[in-house]
Write a protein that holds these residues in place. Structure first.
Motif, short mmCIF file in Angstrom:
data_model
loop_
_atom_site.label_atom_id
_atom_site.label_comp_id
_atom_site.label_asym_id
_atom_site.label_seq_id
_atom_site.Cartn_x
_atom_site.Cartn_y
_atom_site.Cartn_z
N HIS A 44 4.71 -3.24 -5.17
CA HIS A 44 4.45 -2.83 -4.08
C HIS A 44 3.87 -2.41 -2.37
CE1 HIS A 44 2.31 -1.86 -8.17
NE2 HIS A 44 3.13 -0.46 -7.97
N GLY A 45 4.69 -3.45 -2.12
CA GLY A 45 5.27 -3.56 -0.84
C GLY A 45 4.17 -4.76 -0.16
N ARG A 51 0.88 -1.09 1.98
CA ARG A 51 1.21 0.05 2.12
C ARG A 51 0.09 1.18 1.71
NH1 ARG A 51 5.61 0.56 -2.54
NH2 ARG A 51 7.08 -0.59 -0.93
N ASP A 52 0.14 2.39 2.39
CA ASP A 52 -0.71 3.38 2.21
C ASP A 52 -2.02 2.35 2.46
OD1 ASP A 52 1.47 4.91 1.72
OD2 ASP A 52 1.41 4.77 -0.14
#
Length: 411
Positions: A120-121, A134-135
């Motif tokens: 998920h980075g 992320r997000d």
């Protein structure tokens, strides 16, 4: 090595060669129970309270040569990321993203500016700090400072990197004690990584480790190699706190040199004991190291299952200058591997024997007391009250553990 230690070792070798039996005050050692090699409950205790709570050699600084260089260490099941930081210090972390457990790296070695989970980075820096997610808008009131990588204790002796899964473990140099004091003459802060190899062995890790803690077997399996040069009857032993020990065996032919060391650079601070004899350290729990002026190996014993293990041999050398490792090292390693083969050849058959109904335990001689010392320390690590009764060893050797003056002063 200090002068009084050198003289004590020389006197000890002379005494050992001349004696007609064990010292009068040395006790008869009870058998080491067979259950220590075959009982799944005992093996589980050993894994959790010894292997997961000991300082273990993991890497050499040459393997992480610049900031961001890393290795992935997986000897005991929990993958560990060992990275050199911008300050050039090594650090260790579980290779586990704090989001949903994804791995930060999958390759065995490499270099990264950031460690970014491929799932998920989420990204982390070399100090384990969570840098970006992320997000982030979907994580209200999110505090990144609370979700850095989980560290694993990491410390160095010279350029050797050790890790410990126990956050409460004492500092590495305190743990090593006299081992560090004596091995300082090898200049570990200058040694280079020379060679690595590993071998799979079909036996319990202790079956093979036991064999490397004594010279009683020389005349059986090393007749054409080390027995030609070493006088096992002169072997003198010191038992140290924390399970460590040293064994020194006199060289019958000090003029002989291994053809595999011809022309190699030497460590100029090595003293006469290491130069003229065969010294073997056991750094508890799983390093056996016989040093020489031209360098030394760490012989590492790693458990896999109850009846399988990995033997890893890592060689260190004084600086050989620019260019590749000198070609003569091929001869040195080949000669050493011949000895390793001799030591491991019977391990699978011994394992079959220890699993048979005919194996009741190990009967040890005075020459083999380092083995008993190793097992006593294992029970101390587990907690004697938690060792299954059928697997316990009887504490016998406390009066024979040498405590160097500096250790006594610190206690």
């Amino acid at each position: 090595m200090e002068k009084n230690s050198t003289e004590r070792i020389k006197q000890g070798m002379a005494y050992e060669r001349a004696r007609n039996g064990p010292p009068e005050n040395f006790p008869r050692l009870p058998p080491i129970p067979s259950a220590r090699y075959t009982d799944p409950d005992f093996i589980a205790l050993e894994r959790e309270r010894l292997w997961k709570k000991s300082w273990l050699y993991a890497a050499h600084m040459d393997e992480i040569p610049e900031p961001g260089s890393f290795i992935l260490w997986k000897r005991l099941g929990s993958p560990v990321l060992i990275v050199r930081g911008k300050d050039h210090r090594p650090r260790a972390f579980y290779n586990t993203c704090r989001h949903r457990g994804g791995p930060l790296v999958k390759e065995a070695t490499g270099r990264r500016n950031l460690f970014t989970c491929g799932y998920h980075g989420w990204s982390y820096d070399h100090e384990g700090n969570l840098i970006a997610i992320r997000d982030e808008r979907d994580f209200p009131d999110f505090d990144k400072s609370c979700l850095g990588l989980i560290p694993v204790r990491c410390d160095t002796f010279g350029r050797w990197v050790f890790i410990n899964f126990d956050s409460e473990a004492p500092p590495l140099l305190d743990y090593l004690g006299p081992v560090a004091s004596e091995m300082a003459e090898l200049q570990p802060e200058k040694l280079r990584l020379a060679h690595k190899a590993e071998y799979e062995v079909q036996s319990n890790v202790k079956v093979l480790l036991d064999a490397f803690l004594e010279t009683y077997h020389l005349k059986s399996i090393h007749l054409q190699t080390v027995d030609r040069f070493l006088d096992h009857l002169g072997t003198t032993i010191e038992l140290w706190p924390n399970g460590h020990s040293r064994m020194t065996t006199p060289n019958r032919r000090p003029e002989w040199k291994d053809p595999g060391v011809t022309g190699l650079p030497e460590i100029d601070t090595v003293g006469e004991v290491v130069r003229d004899n065969n010294v073997s350290y056991n750094i508890y729990p799983n390093i056996v190291s016989p040093p020489a002026p031209t360098g030394l190996p760490f012989i590492l014993f790693w458990p896999k299952t109850m009846n399988t293990m990995t033997l890893e041999c890592v060689w260190f050398s004084p600086d050989w200058g620019s260019g590749p490792l000198p070609e003569i090292w091929k001869t040195r390693v080949a000669n050493f591997e011949r000895i390793i083969y001799e030591d491991t050849q019977f391990a699978p058959q011994i394992q079959e024997s220890v699993e048979s109904d005919g194996f009741k335990g190990i009967v040890l001689s005075y020459q083999e007391r380092r083995i008993y010392h190793w097992h006593e320390e294992l029970d101390r690590r587990i907690g004697a009250e938690d060792v299954p009764p059928q697997a316990r060893v009887v504490p016998m050797l406390a009066p024979f553990i040498e405590r160097p003056p500096r250790m006594n002063a610190a206690e």
